[in-house]
Design an enzyme around this catalytic site. Structure first.
Site, PDB file in Angstrom:
ATOM      1  N   GLU A 185       0.830  -1.221   0.000  1.00  0.00           N
ATOM      2  CA  GLU A 185       0.000   0.000   0.000  1.00  0.00           C
ATOM      3  C   GLU A 185       0.858   1.263   0.000  1.00  0.00           C
ATOM      4  O   GLU A 185       0.551   2.252   0.660  1.00  0.00           O
ATOM      5  CB  GLU A 185      -1.004  -0.022   1.160  1.00  0.00           C
ATOM      6  CG  GLU A 185      -2.038  -1.133   0.998  1.00  0.00           C
ATOM      7  CD  GLU A 185      -3.241  -1.001   1.887  1.00  0.00           C
ATOM      8  OE1 GLU A 185      -3.634   0.138   2.205  1.00  0.00           O
ATOM      9  OE2 GLU A 185      -3.807  -2.042   2.261  1.00  0.00           O
ATOM     10  N   THR A 190       5.242   1.916  -0.687  1.00  0.00           N
ATOM     11  CA  THR A 190       6.495   1.717   0.045  1.00  0.00           C
ATOM     12  C   THR A 190       6.855   2.967   0.860  1.00  0.00           C
ATOM     13  O   THR A 190       6.327   4.056   0.629  1.00  0.00           O
ATOM     14  CB  THR A 190       7.641   1.418  -0.925  1.00  0.00           C
ATOM     15  OG1 THR A 190       7.855   2.578  -1.748  1.00  0.00           O
ATOM     16  CG2 THR A 190       7.343   0.204  -1.801  1.00  0.00           C
TER      17      THR A 190
END
Length: 381
Positions: free
Chosen positions: A363, A365
């Site tokens: 979701e 980095t």
């Protein structure tokens, strides 16, 4: 500012803590070793109202605020972040996306059964060649008139096998690049959908993760979310909200590692005294405590701003990056404090160490969060 939780928030926090400690924790090591899906625990989460908990009651949801949701995820993640990621994807990405961005017919047909936890949702964005750069979608959705025909591969999909409803991001007009991307609601059991093998992951092994292949999958036109070309914006809005859930997961992992390290340091003796009495260990614990408290304040602020309908893109990215990074740091130190015992599964910290790493990756980095943050603070707006 009021730092006190409401009675309702305290009850939700306690319910999540009791479930995690008395039920999920009992078989978490075995499930991790076998990469076994937590069927009975997911059922229990349904009964507790944790799946669909923030959805408006008019769509059969729990109507809870974002802080309550964060508290529940945090408690679960102290002991079992595989359960937490199932809960996070279902709530933050799927339910939120449908509630706030789908039309009323779609909410009636798809959101309501998801909010009642009669069905589980999955979010299909990542591809073999489209991870951090989600603009380059290779999965296609060809407009066939009254339906779309989807072809392509999605990977790293949480709940791919256990879900009933997929939210699929696919390219309809490649010449328009990201403005040609659409989002679709797809029945997981549609003809033409096949799954790859369960991914043999480093951590969160009890969650259900597969690649998903689409071969001429027909999707009714009424299952497209928003106007033509809305898909990329839809995905980014969902991920913006999802970051708060992953931050809560990372915070819980950090707290789980810290509380185990603290307990061990008070019991383990070396050189004639408990190792907590040695400054080298005491200072590690002090640093861990400061980082956790800082992360908690940042995350709770993000959740509070979301409930106040304030912009959360910047604060959400900050919370996700900071919580994920300190989770990795704290779990590393927890293993170090345990010494050799930290390297074996019995003491849980090695598992938390493995699970923390993923919070820096999925979701968005930690590097992507820094891009979001830097663009926001350098903007003239």
């Amino acid at each position: 500012m009021n730092f006190e939780l409401t009675e309702e928030q305290k009850l939700i926090q306690e319910a999540a803590r009791d479930f995690a400690e008395r039920e999920a924790l009992l078989d978490v090591i075995e499930r991790d070793e076998k990469a076994e899906y937590p069927t009975k625990h997911v059922q229990r989460m349904k009964e507790l109202g944790f799946l669909g908990m923030t959805v408006d009651p008019k769509y059969d949801g729990g109507g809870m605020d974002s802080l309550s949701y964060v508290l529940a995820l945090e408690e679960l993640s102290k002991h079992d972040s595989s359960l937490a990621v199932i809960m996070s994807v279902h709530n933050s990405l799927v339910c939120w996306g449908l509630e706030h961005l789908a039309n009323e017919d779609q909410k009636e047909r798809f959101l309501k059964p998801l909010a009642r936890a009669e069905k589980i949702g999955a979010f299909l964005l990542s591809e073999p060649e489209a991870g951090s750069d989600a603009t380059h979608q290779k999965t296609t959705a060809e407009d066939m008139g009254d339906y779309y025909l989807i072809n392509g591969i999605k990977n790293w999909i949480t709940s791919a096998n256990s879900a009933d409803i997929y939210l699929v991001i696919a390219q309809t007009n490649p010449e328009l690049k990201h403005k040609g991307i659409n989002a679709f609601i797809v029945d997981r059991h549609s003809e033409g959908i096949t799954l790859g093998p369960h991914e043999n992951k480093m951590g969160m092994r009890s969650s259900d993760t597969h690649s998903v292949m689409f071969t001429n999958v027909k999707v009714p036109k009424e299952n497209r979310i928003g106007e033509n070309g809305f898909g990329f914006k839809f995905a980014m809005k969902c991920l913006e909200v999802g970051r708060i859930g992953i931050a809560a997961q990372a915070l819980g992992i950090a707290e789980g590692a810290y509380m185990r390290a603290l307990k061990y340091a008070k019991e383990r003796k070396a050189f004639g005294t408990e190792i907590a009495n040695h400054q080298a260990i005491a200072f590690k614990l002090a640093d861990m405590a400061v980082k956790i408290e800082t992360a908690k304040l940042l995350l709770y602020k993000a959740a509070t701003l979301k409930d106040a309908h304030q912009p959360i893109a910047l604060i959400g990215a900050m919370a996700k990056r900071y919580c994920a990074d300190i989770a990795m740091e704290i779990t590393t130190e927890a293993v170090q404090i345990h010494g050799g015992y930290g390297y074996v599964k019995e003491y849980h910290v090695e598992r938390l160490f493995r699970e923390a790493k993923l919070t820096q990756i999925y979701e968005g980095t930690s590097e992507i969060q820094k891009i979001v943050i830097s663009r926001a603070i350098l903007s003239d707006n």
